[in-house]
Design an enzyme around this catalytic site. Sequence first.
Site, PDB file in Angstrom:
ATOM      1  CD  GLU A 277     -32.804   3.109 -50.748  1.00  0.00           C
ATOM      2  OE1 GLU A 277     -32.575   3.496 -49.689  1.00  0.00           O
ATOM      3  OE2 GLU A 277     -33.970   2.869 -51.073  1.00  0.00           O
ATOM      4  NE  ARG A 497     -41.509  -5.029 -56.679  1.00  0.00           N
ATOM      5  CZ  ARG A 497     -40.820  -4.162 -55.885  1.00  0.00           C
ATOM      6  NH1 ARG A 497     -40.805  -3.002 -55.633  1.00  0.00           N
ATOM      7  NH2 ARG A 497     -40.115  -4.785 -54.817  1.00  0.00           N
ATOM      8  CE  LYS A 507     -31.888  -2.867 -52.615  1.00  0.00           C
ATOM      9  NZ  LYS A 507     -31.159  -1.824 -52.612  1.00  0.00           N
TER      10      LYS A 507
END
Length: 794
Positions: A277, A497, A507
């Site tokens: 993103e 992860r 983020k």
Amino acid sequence: MVLKDENSEKSIELFLSIGLDEKTARNINNNKVTANLTAVIHEAAVTDGCDRNTGNLLYSVATKYPANALVHRPTLLKYIVTSKIKTPAQLEAAFAFFANTDSEDFKLNEFEEACGVGIEVSPEDIEKAVKGIFEDNKKTILEQRYRTNVGELLGHVRKILPWADPKIVKKLIDEKMYELLGEKTAADNEKPTKKKEKKEKPTKVEEKKPVVETTAEPSEEELNPYTIFPQPEQNFMVHTEVFFSDGSILRCSNTKEVLDKHLKVTGGKVYTRFPPEPNGYLHIGHAKAMFVDFGLAKERGGCCYLRYDDTNPEAEKEEYINHIEEIVSWMGWEPFKITYTSDYFQELYDLAVELIRRGRAYVDHQTGDEIKEYREKKMNSPWRDRPIEESLKLFDEMRRGMIEEGKATLRMKQDMQSDNFNMYDLIAYRIKFAPHPKAGDKWCIYPSYDYAHCTVDSLENITHSLCTLEFETRRASYYWLLHSLSLYMPYVWEYSRLNVTNTVMSKRKLNYIVTNKYVDGWDDPRLLTLSGLRRRGVTSTAINAFVRGIGITRSDGSMIHVSRLEHHIREELNKTAPRTMVVLNPLKVVITNLESDKVIELDAKRWPDAQNDDPSAFYKVPFSRVVYIDQSDFRMKDSKDYYGLAPGKSILLRYAFPIKCTNVVFADDNETVREIHAEYDPEKKSKPKGVLHWVAESSPGKEPIKVEVRLFEKLFNSENPAELNNDWLTDINPNSKVVISGAYAVSTLKDAAVGDRFQFERLGYYAVDKDSEPGKLVFNRTVTLRDSYGKGGK
């Protein structure tokens, strides 16, 4: 965006005068809406103000009025300000009438009939209708009590009395509920019982591994971590099953026809995608994602898209897009093609229409809080079973900007009774009156991640859709949607992860500490953003080696100790960073037995294993009467385990001569050492144990070049600051950045360029920072020389 300039303040005053609340008036963040609302207010001749109900209707006109019927807007406004149209239901009917009526076919009597003009619905009429509906549904209401779907009751009344005031309807329904059921009981207030979830295992921190030599042969997976993934032609096999609450099972696989068509387009190659993103800077977790996505495609001779997941126009910036592309290249990866989810907005919209036609999606009017509540109770939306044609019409109105933001969404009709909460009728489209950085003002509805991600994967013929484990519960939704649209299904696989100690990689948290100045921007060297690591002096080669060493596994719940990353950084810089000498906290040493005007040029090694016949492996350093050592390398009291300089003691100056301290000069406080007097041994007869780095004046009275050195430590004191919840900011290390402004460096460093890396002997690895200016070099410490990880953890 909050309006601040003079014109904006006038607009705010105008909007407040028609009864809009201050928050709405001040936060209209779309120039088109601002212009429309201003024009509507003037057109309606209410610039001096009006009541709140009229103002709210005018606001709806400004945001939802059909563009093809502007010629009739003055007529509608006249009906609103004279209270002939006074409810949202009447206004919606007016919008529908104009949207479906050509200008030349407009007839006032038909318009009035369609909008219920002149029809007065009395409270008695509403009470009678509510009473009848309660009688028809009494048994269900008594069973479900206060869990009864009130939205459905409102809908029944609306069918009987479409022009009834919804506020009065809701009030009477609430009163009737109380009359029938009495006070809420404790049982009424209890949330529906949920299936007991497994307790999440506490996050464990990977222990530092001892220094152990090992000769074990690496496994095939260690040599090639991509062997775990199937070939594209194997994607006819079932590897995921979706269990529905009605007992049916969806076994996700491609038919032979669909797979053959896909393989014909791709030529049987692997197609992957790296889909960030563009709402922030990439961090070291993204380095693992790149290694998986780009690495698999490269290893199999395939293609990897760099796809920007740009479905949220309010969070995306061109700065982030440019940064991502540049960092991907710096990391050594080359995209097959750069695409944007917005490239497919038309296809996504068309497929959403098809989804509605197939009865798999509906337009919903629940608020965010209502959706959350209904999901918790596993209750269907009151609009879930509305007619397909009605949803198609409303979705078209959403697209054309005729429905106010927040008043409607498109939801997928999945399985509200599923054990998987990611099947609770996820949102596919939202209304956002915000221009898109790439698509401009073309769209005012935007697809969600859950709708767009899998669909674009299919449209781009992705063979392997790879993501981190937190997305595993979304597999069901991913395949449900592709199956519902009869689209090709990629192979989905999740991996663990990457979590590293002493930092945050959310983020949201990164954005918070950047915007609130806890750090010096997204590329602050203390952050594990990729731009921060690069600025610190870390190479992409070291990062990729670190990620490869971790592997592509599904084991979750552990954190990788930051020392493991530092180990790979040292290994890389030890081979690539030339040696030099810098003194951080200079202490003056006067060589009393060397003439004041004498300067001896000496050879210093750039590389520890330099051959004497290779001139490029050496650099020149001057040795003069005044040299500088680090303050930490001098003590007034000597000891057996101390190898620095002390009164009467000798040490060796690296690449130069032994010196012996003969005198100490103190400052006026008689405690601070101002300078040391020493004699050097030109014949090098003495063989001291201690070896010190140093910097000398290049000529009498001329100071060495002065540089700024920034020493970085871990940003957070705790290994896992995320576990501190709301107290995570208090864990920031106040000493994570120390600036030394008066360090001395050898003269050969004066030509160093931004990004150049060096080993400062005895200190660590350093890189030239972008803040450097002509005459003022700034160095960042990349990592110290000491390696606490060891060979066992490569």
